[in-house]
Write an enzyme that holds these catalytic residues in place. Sequence first.
Site, PDB file in Angstrom:
ATOM      1  N   GLY A 139       0.668  -1.175  -0.085  1.00 52.03           N
ATOM      2  CA  GLY A 139       0.060  -0.139   0.123  1.00 52.03           C
ATOM      3  C   GLY A 139       0.909   1.335   0.060  1.00 52.03           C
ATOM      4  O   GLY A 139       1.118   1.954  -1.112  1.00 52.03           O
ATOM      5  N   CYS A 164      -8.900  22.264  17.426  1.00 52.36           N
ATOM      6  CA  CYS A 164      -8.863  22.543  18.951  1.00 52.36           C
ATOM      7  C   CYS A 164      -8.311  21.296  19.566  1.00 52.36           C
ATOM      8  O   CYS A 164      -8.962  20.751  20.450  1.00 52.36           O
ATOM      9  CB  CYS A 164     -10.129  22.997  19.366  1.00 52.36           C
ATOM     10  SG  CYS A 164     -10.497  24.518  18.803  1.00 52.36           S
TER      11      CYS A 164
HETATM   12  N1  LLP Z   1      -1.815  -6.271   4.008  1.00 56.32           N
HETATM   13  C1  LLP Z   1      -2.329  -6.070   5.427  1.00 56.32           C
HETATM   14  C2  LLP Z   1      -3.106  -7.346   5.867  1.00 56.32           C
HETATM   15  C3  LLP Z   1      -2.475  -5.051   6.193  1.00 56.32           C
HETATM   16  O1  LLP Z   1      -2.869  -5.057   7.364  1.00 56.32           O
HETATM   17  C4  LLP Z   1      -1.791  -3.865   5.675  1.00 56.32           C
HETATM   18  C5  LLP Z   1      -1.378  -2.666   6.372  1.00 56.32           C
HETATM   19  C6  LLP Z   1      -1.184  -3.865   4.333  1.00 56.32           C
HETATM   20  C7  LLP Z   1      -1.517  -4.971   3.703  1.00 56.32           C
HETATM   21  C8  LLP Z   1      -0.521  -2.731   3.875  1.00 56.32           C
HETATM   22  O2  LLP Z   1       0.675  -2.323   4.298  1.00 56.32           O
HETATM   23  P1  LLP Z   1       1.517  -1.352   3.578  1.00 56.32           P
HETATM   24  O3  LLP Z   1       2.334  -1.837   2.522  1.00 56.32           O
HETATM   25  O4  LLP Z   1       0.776  -0.134   3.292  1.00 56.32           O
HETATM   26  O5  LLP Z   1       2.521  -1.111   4.726  1.00 56.32           O
HETATM   27  N2  LLP Z   1      -2.463   3.955   9.120  1.00 56.32           N
HETATM   28  C9  LLP Z   1      -1.107   3.515   9.399  1.00 56.32           C
HETATM   29  C10 LLP Z   1      -0.627   2.035   8.497  1.00 56.32           C
HETATM   30  C11 LLP Z   1      -1.827   0.794   8.848  1.00 56.32           C
HETATM   31  C12 LLP Z   1      -1.271  -0.376   8.014  1.00 56.32           C
HETATM   32  C13 LLP Z   1      -2.438  -1.594   8.347  1.00 56.32           C
HETATM   33  N3  LLP Z   1      -2.145  -2.471   7.317  1.00 56.32           N
HETATM   34  C14 LLP Z   1      -0.056   4.475   8.981  1.00 56.32           C
HETATM   35  O6  LLP Z   1      -0.721   5.673   8.625  1.00 56.32           O
HETATM   36  O7  LLP Z   1       1.147   4.350   9.089  1.00 56.32           O
END
Ligand code: LLP
Length: 422
Positions: free
Chosen positions: A276, A345
């Site tokens: 992602g 706020c």
């Molecule tokens: N697959 C699963 C099962 C996941 O739980 C996640 C992310 C991904 C793929 C994608 O991971 P990436 O390639 O994006 O690292 N809101 C948080 C990140 C939460 C990620 C949760 N899971 C932030 O802003 O850092």
Amino acid sequence: MNHFSYSGGVLHAEAVDLDALAEKVGTPFYCYSTATLERHYRVFADSFPKGTLVAFSVKANGNIAVLKTLGRLGAGADVVSGGELKKALHAGIPGERIVFSGVGKSRAEMKLALDARIYQFNVESEPELEALSEVASATGATAPITIRVNPDVDAGTHAKITTGTAETKFGVPWSRARSAYALAAKLKGIQIVGIDVHIGSQIVDLQPFETAFGKVVELAARLRADGHTIARLDLGGGLGVPYIQNNEPPPDPSAYGKMATRVTQALGCQLILEPGRLIAANAGILVTRVLYIKQGERKTFAIVDAGMNDLIRPALYDSHHEIVRINEPSPDAARQRYDVVGPVCETSDIFAADRELPQLKSGDLVAILTAGAYGAVMSSAYNARPPAPEVLVKGELWSVVRPRTDDDALLGSERIPDWLAG
Ligand code: LLP
């Protein structure tokens, strides 16, 4: 590499002048670059063997135009809700390239995914397995599944985005993996196709991945010996990106691809990846205008018109995002330390603390970088502030791909009960 750079003294997204764009769209707004999304996807996909499914993790950026851009290159989608599934389908990503992750899939979501004939469900618990079996067999469908196993490996990332240790809610505990597969093999409407693992996000060291993948490979051999079909390995997402310029860069996708291939190839499985952040983060920025420069007792505050409701990452994870001026400062411009804060706020409504920046004044535009992943998707209407709109750029073209919700629409989304009417 990204496609945000200065040209003629103004930051551009590809060939689009961001100062001029801000005049047209109003601030704050998210701006995504098609060329950067495409480049990141290609570099990542090219790092893995042919036949690998690269399923973009919709939770990182669910904008349908972004999904469509990636889908056209052949990307699949990793979804975690019925809403994300609908978005991926709407963007033209076929069910056969969609995987469904998440610890709490409802029966309605399972039905939706079965109807869309998705590629696989990544099942996270025995009760979920039983529910999926009931939903599938009720309509005579068969659900292709992997079981997400929890390898109990610490990825060395922020605690709030760690998912692969035994303390987290994710995956089936390692000690019960074989019995969960035995259960799956007995259940009607369930077809075992592989194994799934995901250990966390923003991981900048390959070692934890290698440890987890090594464990999964051993488990796969044992499961095959138990008589199960293990034809796919879903290795999750999680490769990190540089948020801090000039810092040591995280591993490049090709090193990651080589390692994953080396560790898993003896099994001859199809690989599935769910990146992602790596694809979307540096393909997006948040453009915001300085409202006021406020002199505090001990600090100077640059108050901008974006808030934590637009980009919550710094408040939630203490994350660092580079901030640059849209109008390029001269190399000898005076510099000053600022807390860059929003209008919400809350003390936690802060994008940067004690950050040395070229001097700012009211009206200046700045860009908060590396905001294309987990930015707009995590925005809210807190403080009754409509979340920032999203703009997609391609060369010299741009389009508002999610308009700003106006205040009237915010009011119109609520209802007055009869007893308060009149
Ligand atoms: N697959 C699963 C099962 C996941 O739980 C996640 C992310 C991904 C793929 C994608 O991971 P990436 O390639 O994006 O690292 N809101 C948080 C990140 C939460 C990620 C949760 N899971 C932030 O802003 O850092």
